[in-house]
Design a protein around this motif. Structure first.
Motif, PDB file in Angstrom:
ATOM      1  N   LEU A 147      23.021  -9.383  32.488  1.00 15.18           N
ATOM      2  CA  LEU A 147      22.448 -10.118  31.372  1.00 15.18           C
ATOM      3  C   LEU A 147      23.394 -10.097  30.176  1.00 15.18           C
ATOM      4  CD1 LEU A 147      20.032 -11.673  30.185  1.00 15.18           C
ATOM      5  CD2 LEU A 147      19.092  -9.460  29.492  1.00 15.18           C
ATOM      6  N   ALA A 148      23.936  -8.929  29.861  1.00 15.03           N
ATOM      7  CA  ALA A 148      24.854  -8.792  28.729  1.00 15.03           C
ATOM      8  C   ALA A 148      26.114  -9.634  28.954  1.00 15.03           C
ATOM      9  CB  ALA A 148      25.222  -7.333  28.505  1.00 15.03           C
ATOM     10  N   GLN A 149      26.650  -9.611  30.165  1.00 13.07           N
ATOM     11  CA  GLN A 149      27.834 -10.410  30.463  1.00 13.07           C
ATOM     12  C   GLN A 149      27.530 -11.900  30.347  1.00 13.07           C
ATOM     13  OE1 GLN A 149      29.144  -9.027  34.312  1.00 13.07           O
ATOM     14  NE2 GLN A 149      30.324  -7.361  33.409  1.00 13.07           N
ATOM     15  N   GLY A 150      26.364 -12.310  30.818  1.00 15.17           N
ATOM     16  CA  GLY A 150      25.960 -13.704  30.720  1.00 15.17           C
ATOM     17  C   GLY A 150      25.825 -14.143  29.277  1.00 15.17           C
ATOM     18  N   GLU A 151      25.219 -13.293  28.447  1.00 14.50           N
ATOM     19  CA  GLU A 151      25.054 -13.625  27.032  1.00 14.50           C
ATOM     20  C   GLU A 151      26.398 -13.717  26.321  1.00 14.50           C
ATOM     21  OE1 GLU A 151      22.282 -10.627  25.771  1.00 14.50           O
ATOM     22  OE2 GLU A 151      20.553 -11.819  26.423  1.00 14.50           O
ATOM     23  N   THR A 152      27.330 -12.845  26.677  1.00 16.23           N
ATOM     24  CA  THR A 152      28.676 -12.907  26.110  1.00 16.23           C
ATOM     25  C   THR A 152      29.343 -14.223  26.499  1.00 16.23           C
ATOM     26  OG1 THR A 152      28.893 -10.504  26.131  1.00 16.23           O
ATOM     27  CG2 THR A 152      30.940 -11.777  26.038  1.00 16.23           C
ATOM     28  N   GLY A 153      29.185 -14.621  27.751  1.00 15.90           N
ATOM     29  CA  GLY A 153      29.731 -15.893  28.214  1.00 15.90           C
ATOM     30  C   GLY A 153      29.100 -17.070  27.492  1.00 15.90           C
ATOM     31  N   GLU A 154      27.782 -17.026  27.293  1.00 12.72           N
ATOM     32  CA  GLU A 154      27.092 -18.101  26.570  1.00 12.72           C
ATOM     33  C   GLU A 154      27.638 -18.240  25.152  1.00 12.72           C
ATOM     34  OE1 GLU A 154      22.968 -17.068  26.787  1.00 12.72           O
ATOM     35  OE2 GLU A 154      22.732 -17.882  28.811  1.00 12.72           O
ATOM     36  N   HIS A 155      27.807 -17.116  24.480  1.00 10.94           N
ATOM     37  CA  HIS A 155      28.328 -17.140  23.106  1.00 10.94           C
ATOM     38  C   HIS A 155      29.739 -17.750  23.084  1.00 10.94           C
ATOM     39  CE1 HIS A 155      28.954 -15.983  18.959  1.00 10.94           C
ATOM     40  NE2 HIS A 155      30.079 -15.392  19.321  1.00 10.94           N
ATOM     41  N   TYR A 156      30.560 -17.334  24.025  1.00 10.17           N
ATOM     42  CA  TYR A 156      31.925 -17.862  24.096  1.00 10.17           C
ATOM     43  C   TYR A 156      31.909 -19.377  24.303  1.00 10.17           C
ATOM     44  CZ  TYR A 156      36.542 -18.983  25.820  1.00 10.17           C
ATOM     45  OH  TYR A 156      37.768 -19.571  25.991  1.00 10.17           O
ATOM     46  N   LEU A 157      31.107 -19.864  25.260  1.00 10.40           N
ATOM     47  CA  LEU A 157      31.054 -21.301  25.537  1.00 10.40           C
ATOM     48  C   LEU A 157      30.504 -22.078  24.346  1.00 10.40           C
ATOM     49  CD1 LEU A 157      29.890 -21.127  29.249  1.00 10.40           C
ATOM     50  CD2 LEU A 157      32.163 -21.800  28.412  1.00 10.40           C
ATOM     51  N   ASP A 158      29.480 -21.530  23.699  1.00  6.73           N
ATOM     52  CA  ASP A 158      28.951 -22.186  22.500  1.00  6.73           C
ATOM     53  C   ASP A 158      30.053 -22.350  21.447  1.00  6.73           C
ATOM     54  OD1 ASP A 158      26.378 -22.345  23.586  1.00  6.73           O
ATOM     55  OD2 ASP A 158      25.596 -20.663  22.404  1.00  6.73           O
ATOM     56  N   GLN A 159      30.814 -21.279  21.212  1.00  2.61           N
ATOM     57  CA  GLN A 159      31.884 -21.327  20.209  1.00  2.61           C
ATOM     58  C   GLN A 159      32.996 -22.278  20.637  1.00  2.61           C
ATOM     59  OE1 GLN A 159      31.831 -19.918  17.156  1.00  2.61           O
ATOM     60  NE2 GLN A 159      29.739 -19.375  17.696  1.00  2.61           N
ATOM     61  N   ARG A 160      33.334 -22.233  21.897  1.00  2.00           N
ATOM     62  CA  ARG A 160      34.442 -23.046  22.418  1.00  2.00           C
ATOM     63  C   ARG A 160      34.198 -24.541  22.230  1.00  2.00           C
ATOM     64  NH1 ARG A 160      38.376 -22.288  27.044  1.00  2.00           N
ATOM     65  NH2 ARG A 160      39.346 -24.334  27.122  1.00  2.00           N
ATOM     66  N   TYR A 161      32.960 -24.975  22.429  1.00  2.49           N
ATOM     67  CA  TYR A 161      32.671 -26.408  22.409  1.00  2.49           C
ATOM     68  C   TYR A 161      32.010 -26.895  21.124  1.00  2.49           C
ATOM     69  CZ  TYR A 161      34.244 -26.346  27.173  1.00  2.49           C
ATOM     70  OH  TYR A 161      35.029 -26.198  28.284  1.00  2.49           O
ATOM     71  N   SER A 162      31.777 -26.006  20.176  1.00  2.00           N
ATOM     72  CA  SER A 162      31.059 -26.387  18.958  1.00  2.00           C
ATOM     73  C   SER A 162      31.854 -27.335  18.055  1.00  2.00           C
ATOM     74  CB  SER A 162      30.641 -25.144  18.174  1.00  2.00           C
ATOM     75  OG  SER A 162      31.782 -24.443  17.718  1.00  2.00           O
ATOM     76  N   THR A 186      25.142 -32.449  22.191  1.00  2.00           N
ATOM     77  CA  THR A 186      25.201 -33.789  21.608  1.00  2.00           C
ATOM     78  C   THR A 186      26.624 -34.001  21.129  1.00  2.00           C
ATOM     79  OG1 THR A 186      22.888 -33.707  20.929  1.00  2.00           O
ATOM     80  CG2 THR A 186      24.281 -35.360  19.871  1.00  2.00           C
ATOM     81  N   ARG A 187      27.296 -34.989  21.713  1.00  2.00           N
ATOM     82  CA  ARG A 187      28.682 -35.267  21.385  1.00  2.00           C
ATOM     83  C   ARG A 187      28.768 -35.827  19.969  1.00  2.00           C
ATOM     84  NH1 ARG A 187      30.020 -38.685  25.359  1.00  2.00           N
ATOM     85  NH2 ARG A 187      30.470 -37.003  26.789  1.00  2.00           N
ATOM     86  N   LEU A 188      29.600 -35.218  19.135  1.00  2.00           N
ATOM     87  CA  LEU A 188      29.729 -35.627  17.740  1.00  2.00           C
ATOM     88  C   LEU A 188      30.320 -37.029  17.609  1.00  2.00           C
ATOM     89  CD1 LEU A 188      30.949 -32.265  16.160  1.00  2.00           C
ATOM     90  CD2 LEU A 188      28.644 -33.237  16.124  1.00  2.00           C
ATOM     91  N   SER A 189      31.175 -37.414  18.523  1.00  2.00           N
ATOM     92  CA  SER A 189      31.855 -38.707  18.403  1.00  2.00           C
ATOM     93  C   SER A 189      30.940 -39.900  18.657  1.00  2.00           C
ATOM     94  CB  SER A 189      33.049 -38.774  19.355  1.00  2.00           C
ATOM     95  OG  SER A 189      32.606 -38.678  20.702  1.00  2.00           O
ATOM     96  N   ASP A 190      29.945 -39.754  19.549  1.00  2.00           N
ATOM     97  CA  ASP A 190      29.115 -40.920  19.878  1.00  2.00           C
ATOM     98  C   ASP A 190      27.613 -40.635  19.959  1.00  2.00           C
ATOM     99  OD1 ASP A 190      28.818 -39.571  22.295  1.00  2.00           O
ATOM    100  OD2 ASP A 190      29.954 -41.042  23.459  1.00  2.00           O
ATOM    101  N   GLY A 191      27.215 -39.380  19.762  1.00  2.00           N
ATOM    102  CA  GLY A 191      25.793 -39.045  19.749  1.00  2.00           C
ATOM    103  C   GLY A 191      25.154 -38.896  21.115  1.00  2.00           C
ATOM    104  N   GLU A 192      25.936 -39.013  22.203  1.00  2.00           N
ATOM    105  CA  GLU A 192      25.358 -38.847  23.540  1.00  2.00           C
ATOM    106  C   GLU A 192      24.884 -37.406  23.718  1.00  2.00           C
ATOM    107  OE1 GLU A 192      26.339 -39.131  28.309  1.00  2.00           O
ATOM    108  OE2 GLU A 192      27.978 -39.391  26.896  1.00  2.00           O
ATOM    109  N   THR A 193      23.671 -37.250  24.260  1.00  2.00           N
ATOM    110  CA  THR A 193      23.103 -35.926  24.509  1.00  2.00           C
ATOM    111  C   THR A 193      22.942 -35.721  26.005  1.00  2.00           C
ATOM    112  OG1 THR A 193      21.943 -35.907  22.390  1.00  2.00           O
ATOM    113  CG2 THR A 193      21.087 -34.447  24.096  1.00  2.00           C
ATOM    114  N   PHE A 194      23.277 -34.511  26.470  1.00  2.00           N
ATOM    115  CA  PHE A 194      23.113 -34.189  27.886  1.00  2.00           C
ATOM    116  C   PHE A 194      22.841 -32.695  28.040  1.00  2.00           C
ATOM    117  CE2 PHE A 194      27.588 -34.478  26.763  1.00  2.00           C
ATOM    118  CZ  PHE A 194      28.083 -33.252  27.167  1.00  2.00           C
TER     119      PHE A 194
END
Length: 156
Positions: A12-27, A49-57
């Motif tokens: 769980l801790a490793q997964g949460e660390t990965g989530e934080h990294y991915l959030d930061q990487r793509y923000s 939600t892509r900042l350039s065109d507003g597409e959400t996925f």
């Protein structure tokens, strides 16, 4: 089929660390919103939600600390073996899977629809592993990373 044992709290801790990294990487390019509990039950971890065109996925995150050493991705086919609960490879309703390998930092961006089409063939071709979670096992197919790279729309 080989069985391994994993500590839930460590995973769980490793997964949460990965989530934080991915959030930061793509923000920088996306507004990223955590999924609701109902969405998480559908295999969705984030809404991008892509900042350039507003597409959400929708996106599902997986962090795999073992893949760099083994050369294989763990593709979960059975979540809970005692009740036959299908794994995320079959049940995730996310549009994309971000499969993150921390060392070295590698992210495979995979359309879930592409992955799902191949799961049954992979189960026939590649070995399975059972992960002991105490009172049940999780089962996954060990898919070579070069196979994962072939179906990815991007590798970063």
């Amino acid at each position: 089929m080989t069985t391994a044992t994993y500590d839930f709290d460590t995973q769980l801790a490793q997964g949460e660390t990965g989530e934080h990294y991915l959030d930061q990487r793509y923000s920088e390019h996306y507004t990223i919103r955590p999924a609701s509990a109902a969405d998480q039950r559908r295999g969705i971890d984030r809404w991008y939600t892509r900042l350039s065109d507003g597409e959400t996925f929708s996106v599902e995150y997986k962090t795999d600390h073992t893949a760099a050493r083994t050369g294989n991705a763990f593709i979960e086919t059975i979540s809970v073996d005692t009740v036959g609960k299908p794994g995320w490879a079959y049940t995730s309703q996310a549009r994309f899977l971000l499969y993150y390998i921390p060392k070295p930092d590698t992210i495979y961006i995979i359309p879930m629809a592409r992955l799902r089409v191949l799961v049954d063939a992979w189960r026939q071709r590649y070995p399975e592993r059972r992960i002991n979670n105490g009172t049940y096992h999780t089962v996954g197919t060990l898919v070579p990373l070069d196979e994962i790279e072939r179906i990815a729309v991007a590798v970063e």
